[in-house]
Design a protein around this motif. Structure first.
Motif, mmCIF file in Angstrom:
data_model
loop_
_atom_site.group_PDB
_atom_site.id
_atom_site.type_symbol
_atom_site.label_atom_id
_atom_site.label_comp_id
_atom_site.label_asym_id
_atom_site.label_seq_id
_atom_site.Cartn_x
_atom_site.Cartn_y
_atom_site.Cartn_z
ATOM 1 N N ARG A 1 28.203 39.244 43.641
ATOM 2 C CA ARG A 1 27.036 39.890 43.043
ATOM 3 C C ARG A 1 26.243 38.917 42.167
ATOM 4 N NH1 ARG A 1 27.938 45.629 40.308
ATOM 5 N NH2 ARG A 1 28.864 45.964 42.334
ATOM 6 N N SER A 2 26.931 38.100 41.382
ATOM 7 C CA SER A 2 26.216 37.153 40.522
ATOM 8 C C SER A 2 25.525 36.070 41.354
ATOM 9 C CB SER A 2 27.148 36.529 39.483
ATOM 10 O OG SER A 2 28.176 35.810 40.113
ATOM 11 N N VAL A 3 26.145 35.655 42.466
ATOM 12 C CA VAL A 3 25.507 34.683 43.349
ATOM 13 C C VAL A 3 24.271 35.316 43.990
ATOM 14 C CG1 VAL A 3 25.783 33.307 45.456
ATOM 15 C CG2 VAL A 3 27.639 33.405 43.781
ATOM 16 N N ALA A 4 24.413 36.552 44.481
ATOM 17 C CA ALA A 4 23.284 37.238 45.123
ATOM 18 C C ALA A 4 22.127 37.406 44.153
ATOM 19 C CB ALA A 4 23.735 38.601 45.657
ATOM 20 N N LEU A 5 22.432 37.803 42.944
ATOM 21 C CA LEU A 5 21.399 37.996 41.937
ATOM 22 C C LEU A 5 20.640 36.699 41.667
ATOM 23 C CD1 LEU A 5 20.068 39.827 39.790
ATOM 24 C CD2 LEU A 5 21.910 39.193 38.246
ATOM 25 N N ASN A 6 21.367 35.613 41.512
ATOM 26 C CA ASN A 6 20.730 34.329 41.230
ATOM 27 C C ASN A 6 19.984 33.771 42.441
ATOM 28 O OD1 ASN A 6 21.248 33.544 38.405
ATOM 29 N ND2 ASN A 6 23.357 33.945 39.003
ATOM 30 N N LEU A 7 20.511 33.987 43.635
ATOM 31 C CA LEU A 7 19.792 33.540 44.834
ATOM 32 C C LEU A 7 18.503 34.341 45.025
ATOM 33 C CD1 LEU A 7 22.590 32.793 47.457
ATOM 34 C CD2 LEU A 7 21.166 31.166 46.196
ATOM 35 N N CYS A 8 18.543 35.628 44.678
ATOM 36 C CA CYS A 8 17.318 36.437 44.759
ATOM 37 C C CYS A 8 16.232 35.869 43.851
ATOM 38 C CB CYS A 8 17.606 37.891 44.392
ATOM 39 S SG CYS A 8 18.398 38.805 45.715
ATOM 40 N N ALA A 9 16.628 35.381 42.696
ATOM 41 C CA ALA A 9 15.649 34.776 41.786
ATOM 42 C C ALA A 9 15.028 33.543 42.433
ATOM 43 C CB ALA A 9 16.317 34.405 40.467
ATOM 44 N N ALA A 10 15.833 32.740 43.113
ATOM 45 C CA ALA A 10 15.309 31.552 43.795
ATOM 46 C C ALA A 10 14.405 31.958 44.960
ATOM 47 C CB ALA A 10 16.463 30.687 44.300
ATOM 48 N N LEU A 11 14.791 32.993 45.688
ATOM 49 C CA LEU A 11 13.994 33.466 46.822
ATOM 50 C C LEU A 11 12.645 34.007 46.375
ATOM 51 C CD1 LEU A 11 16.778 35.286 48.850
ATOM 52 C CD2 LEU A 11 15.596 33.203 49.514
ATOM 53 N N ALA A 12 12.632 34.653 45.225
ATOM 54 C CA ALA A 12 11.383 35.237 44.717
ATOM 55 C C ALA A 12 10.339 34.158 44.453
ATOM 56 C CB ALA A 12 11.659 36.029 43.439
ATOM 57 N N GLN A 13 10.781 32.956 44.193
ATOM 58 C CA GLN A 13 9.864 31.874 43.845
ATOM 59 C C GLN A 13 9.522 30.958 45.025
ATOM 60 O OE1 GLN A 13 11.452 29.798 40.451
ATOM 61 N NE2 GLN A 13 12.145 31.702 39.534
ATOM 62 N N LEU B 1 20.654 47.038 47.285
ATOM 63 C CA LEU B 1 19.792 46.184 46.472
ATOM 64 C C LEU B 1 19.923 46.527 44.988
ATOM 65 C CD1 LEU B 1 17.731 43.884 46.724
ATOM 66 C CD2 LEU B 1 15.957 45.622 46.741
ATOM 67 N N LEU B 2 19.925 47.816 44.670
ATOM 68 C CA LEU B 2 20.094 48.217 43.273
ATOM 69 C C LEU B 2 21.415 47.692 42.712
ATOM 70 C CD1 LEU B 2 18.757 51.878 43.335
ATOM 71 C CD2 LEU B 2 17.708 49.908 42.205
ATOM 72 N N GLU B 3 22.461 47.734 43.527
ATOM 73 C CA GLU B 3 23.765 47.242 43.071
ATOM 74 C C GLU B 3 23.791 45.720 42.977
ATOM 75 O OE1 GLU B 3 26.725 50.750 44.671
ATOM 76 O OE2 GLU B 3 26.383 49.010 45.969
ATOM 77 N N SER B 4 23.272 45.036 43.994
ATOM 78 C CA SER B 4 23.374 43.574 43.992
ATOM 79 C C SER B 4 22.512 42.943 42.913
ATOM 80 C CB SER B 4 23.026 42.996 45.361
ATOM 81 O OG SER B 4 21.691 43.246 45.697
#
Length: 195
Positions: A101-113, A154-157
Motif C-alpha cells: 500500500r505504501s509503495v502504491a501510494l508513492n508510485l501514484c504520486a509519481a504517476l500524477a506528475q 483505489l480508496l484503500e490503496s
C-alpha cells in the motif's frame, strides 16, 4: 582476477520499492537504490539510465504482478459465466498488504506528475476493460461492477478510507451482484425537479 558479481534486476527493483515505501517516490534516487541494494550506482545505471526509467520499471512490474494475480484467480474459477469480472472481485477479497500500500501510494504520486509514466496504467486499464466487456454476458453490469471495485481498491490503496472486514465483504458481495444487473434504457442523469 575476481569474478564480476551478476546483479539481478529484481534485486534492484526490490531495493527501489523499499526506498519508495520508506522515503517516497520524490526522494527516490539512483544513489539511494544503490545503497539499499548494496551495489554501486554504476550497477544501477547499467540497467536503469535515469530515475524515470527506474520508476517506469517499478510501475511495469507492479502492473504485471497485479495482472498475474488476477489472472490466476480468474483461471481458478474454471469455466463460469463472467469469469473475468468475478475473478477480479474474488481477487480483491483481501485488501492490499500494508507493505504494498505504501509503495502504491508513492508510485501514484509519481504517476500524477508524469503523463508518460501513466501510459502503462492507461493501456493496462483499457485492456482490462475490453476483456471485461467482451467476456461478460451483461457487459454494462460487469463494467459497473468493475468501476465500483476499482473505486473501493483505489480508496484503500491511497489510504483514503478502509472498511471493517465484515463491511468490506458485504460491499464486495454487492459489487458482485452488479454483474447481473440488467441495463436500463438511457435514463436522464438527473431527475427533473418536482414541479
Amino acid at each position: 582476477m575476481g569474478r564480476r558479481r551478476t546483479i539481478d534486476q529484481g534485486e534492484i527493483l526490490n531495493a527501489a520499492e523499499r526506498v519508495v515505501a520508506r522515503d517516497g517516490a520524490a526522494r527516490l534516487t539512483l544513489d539511494a537504490v544503490a545503497i539499499e541494494a548494496g551495489i554501486s550506482k554504476a550497477s544501477v545505471l547499467y540497467d536503469y539510465k535515469s530515475k524515470q526509467a527506474l520508476v517506469a520499471a517499478l510501475v511495469e512490474r507492479s502492473v504485471a504482478a497485479d495482472n498475474a494475480f488476477n489472472r490466476a484467480t480468474i483461471d481458478s474459477l474454471g469455466s463460469v459465466a463472467n469469469a473475468t469480472i468475478r475473478g477480479r472481485i474474488l481477487a480483491a477479497s483481501e485488501p492490499l498488504p500494508e507493505a504494498f500500500r505504501s509503495v502504491a501510494l508513492n508510485l501514484c504520486a509519481a504517476l500524477a506528475q508524469d503523463a508518460e509514466l501513466r501510459q502503462t496504467i492507461q493501456h493496462n486499464q483499457s485492456a482490462v476493460i475490453a476483456d471485461i466487456m467482451t467476456s461478460s454476458s451483461n457487459p454494462r453490469g460487469a463494467l459497473l461492477a468493475y468501476l465500483a471495485l476499482e473505486g473501493l481498491k483505489l480508496l484503500e490503496s491511497l489510504d483514503y478510507h478502509s472498511w471493517p472486514k465484515a463491511e468490506r465483504g458485504r460491499i464486495l458481495r454487492e459489487i458482485n451482484s452488479l454483474v447481473d444487473l440488467q441495463p436500463v434504457a438511457d435514463p436522464p442523469l438527473l431527475a427533473p425537479a418536482p414541479g
